[in-house]
Design an enzyme around this catalytic site. Structure first.
Site, PDB file in Angstrom:
ATOM      1  N   LYS A   1     -35.774 -23.963 -42.365  1.00 62.25           N
ATOM      2  CA  LYS A   1     -36.867 -24.294 -41.450  1.00 62.25           C
ATOM      3  C   LYS A   1     -37.271 -23.030 -40.721  1.00 62.25           C
ATOM      4  O   LYS A   1     -36.477 -22.430 -39.990  1.00 62.25           O
ATOM      5  CB  LYS A   1     -36.432 -25.371 -40.460  1.00 62.25           C
ATOM      6  CG  LYS A   1     -37.552 -25.788 -39.493  1.00 62.25           C
ATOM      7  CD  LYS A   1     -37.078 -26.879 -38.554  1.00 62.25           C
ATOM      8  CE  LYS A   1     -38.177 -27.303 -37.589  1.00 62.25           C
ATOM      9  NZ  LYS A   1     -37.724 -28.384 -36.675  1.00 62.25           N
TER      10      LYS A   1
ATOM     11  N   LYS B   1     -38.654 -20.622 -30.455  1.00 62.30           N
ATOM     12  CA  LYS B   1     -37.485 -21.145 -31.178  1.00 62.30           C
ATOM     13  C   LYS B   1     -36.961 -20.148 -32.208  1.00 62.30           C
ATOM     14  O   LYS B   1     -36.257 -20.512 -33.148  1.00 62.30           O
ATOM     15  CB  LYS B   1     -37.836 -22.483 -31.839  1.00 62.30           C
ATOM     16  CG  LYS B   1     -38.276 -23.543 -30.834  1.00 62.30           C
ATOM     17  CD  LYS B   1     -38.379 -24.919 -31.458  1.00 62.30           C
ATOM     18  CE  LYS B   1     -38.726 -25.974 -30.405  1.00 62.30           C
ATOM     19  NZ  LYS B   1     -38.689 -27.343 -30.931  1.00 62.30           N
TER      20      LYS B   1
ATOM     21  N   LYS C   1     -39.257 -26.085 -44.885  1.00 60.93           N
ATOM     22  CA  LYS C   1     -40.327 -26.427 -43.962  1.00 60.93           C
ATOM     23  C   LYS C   1     -40.843 -25.151 -43.317  1.00 60.93           C
ATOM     24  O   LYS C   1     -40.034 -24.362 -42.821  1.00 60.93           O
ATOM     25  CB  LYS C   1     -39.798 -27.393 -42.891  1.00 60.93           C
ATOM     26  CG  LYS C   1     -40.834 -27.865 -41.889  1.00 60.93           C
ATOM     27  CD  LYS C   1     -40.211 -28.794 -40.847  1.00 60.93           C
ATOM     28  CE  LYS C   1     -41.274 -29.271 -39.861  1.00 60.93           C
ATOM     29  NZ  LYS C   1     -40.690 -30.152 -38.811  1.00 60.93           N
TER      30      LYS C   1
END
Length: 324
Positions: free
Chosen positions: A196, A218, A249
């Site tokens: 991700k 993040k 992702k």
């Protein structure tokens, strides 16, 4: 050798093109993301995701029945938690009567055969909007994984078939698998968001759940978009720790990663066609700048061609209605 070999012979008409087509999109390819909110009779359109909605539990029941009739058999649940229930420890995530736990039961009661996957991350429950416990501006890894494991157990008890950790903390798959095994949930699967990326394509999703980070970003836990080999390392570690399905992702900008991982593993590979990818197609088609259905299907086909065994997509209903 030309002219004995003319490749265009296999493109002459739709019949021959269909016969030799290598990848075909079907309802079995999709995981349907669903956003759930408190209330009754609530169907809220998400402003940055046209024609996509948040559902209260009563309308969630109707939605999953419609999905099943369309041949869509798997859902991925997310919840929008009221601010009053958010804290730094994700306490509400462990509430046996929380919104997610009730949503799982609602889906299973409405369509028992529906495969239910659940989001495992703290950001919807966090007063900081981060995927983990925060201390002195840092995201604590091990404190977070312990909570994620308890969260996964709570979802399994409620009836989830798979839990889907989307946080990117180190070691969380091992923590989750160990606790599920210890508690007797041997058949509860794990779909890990293994690769991700810290992508700019998540904005509309964060609008949908009001889960944008309250400070910073993040990038200390989600992956650097510049990295390829790291994605393989992350994925292989998750499989070693007990992941049954691995995910890449976002989708379109990371098809090279999808293919790399597909070539490296023997477990199913999922791809998440994310909110920003959805929103771009919707916005451009509303402007008349592209053909919505043609571009939608081209992107979905590209994701499957790259190696996806399943696709989490907000286009699932649109695509299935089109191909039916």
């Amino acid at each position: 050798m030309y002219p004995l070999r003319r490749n265009r012979r296999l493109r002459t008409n739709e019949t021959i093109r269909s016969l030799v087509r290598e990848n075909i999109i079907s309802p079995n390819d999709f995981l349907v993301p669903l956003f759930v909110v408190e209330g009754k009779g609530v169907k809220e359109e998400i402003a940055s995701m046209p024609n996509y909605y948040r559902f209260s539990l009563d309308l969630l029941e109707k939605e999953v029945k419609e999905l099943w009739k369309l041949g869509l058999k798997s859902v991925l649940l997310f919840v929008k938690v009221p601010d009053s229930l958010k804290d730094n420890a994700g306490t509400e995530a462990l509430n046996a009567e929380g919104l997610m736990q009730r949503a799982i039961k609602t889906v299973k009661n409405a369509v028992p055969e529906m495969l239910v996957m659940t989001d495992i991350a703290l950001d919807p429950y966090s007063s900081f909007g981060h995927d983990g416990v925060v201390a002195d501006g840092k995201i604590l890894n091990d404190d977070t994984t312990a909570i994620l494991a308890e969260m996964s157990l709570s979802h399994a008890i409620a009836g989830a078939d798979f839990v889907a950790p989307s946080d990117m903390m180190d070691g969380r798959i091992f923590e989750i698998r160990t606790l599920l095994e210890d508690e007797g949930f041997h058949d509860t699967g794990i779909m890990s968001y293994s690769a991700k990326y810290a992508s700019a394509f998540y904005g509309p999703f964060r609008d949908a759940l009001d889960s944008a980070p309250g400070f910073g970003d993040k990038k200390t836990y989600q992956m650097d978009p510049a990295n390829r080999e790291e994605a393989i390392r992350e994925t292989l570690m998750d499989i070693e720790e007990g992941a049954d399905i691995v995910m890449v992702k976002p989708g379109l900008c990371y098809l090279d990663i999808v293919r790399e991982i597909k070539n490296a593993v023997t477990v199913p590979v999922a791809v998440y066609q994310v909110s920003g990818e959805y929103a771009m197609i919707k916005a451009a088609s509303e402007k008349g700048w592209l053909d919505h259905d043609a571009v939608m299907m081209e992107q979905l086909t590209a994701i499957k061609r790259a190696g996806a065994n399943m696709i989490a997509s907000y286009f699932a209903k649109d695509a299935v209605k089109l191909i039916s």
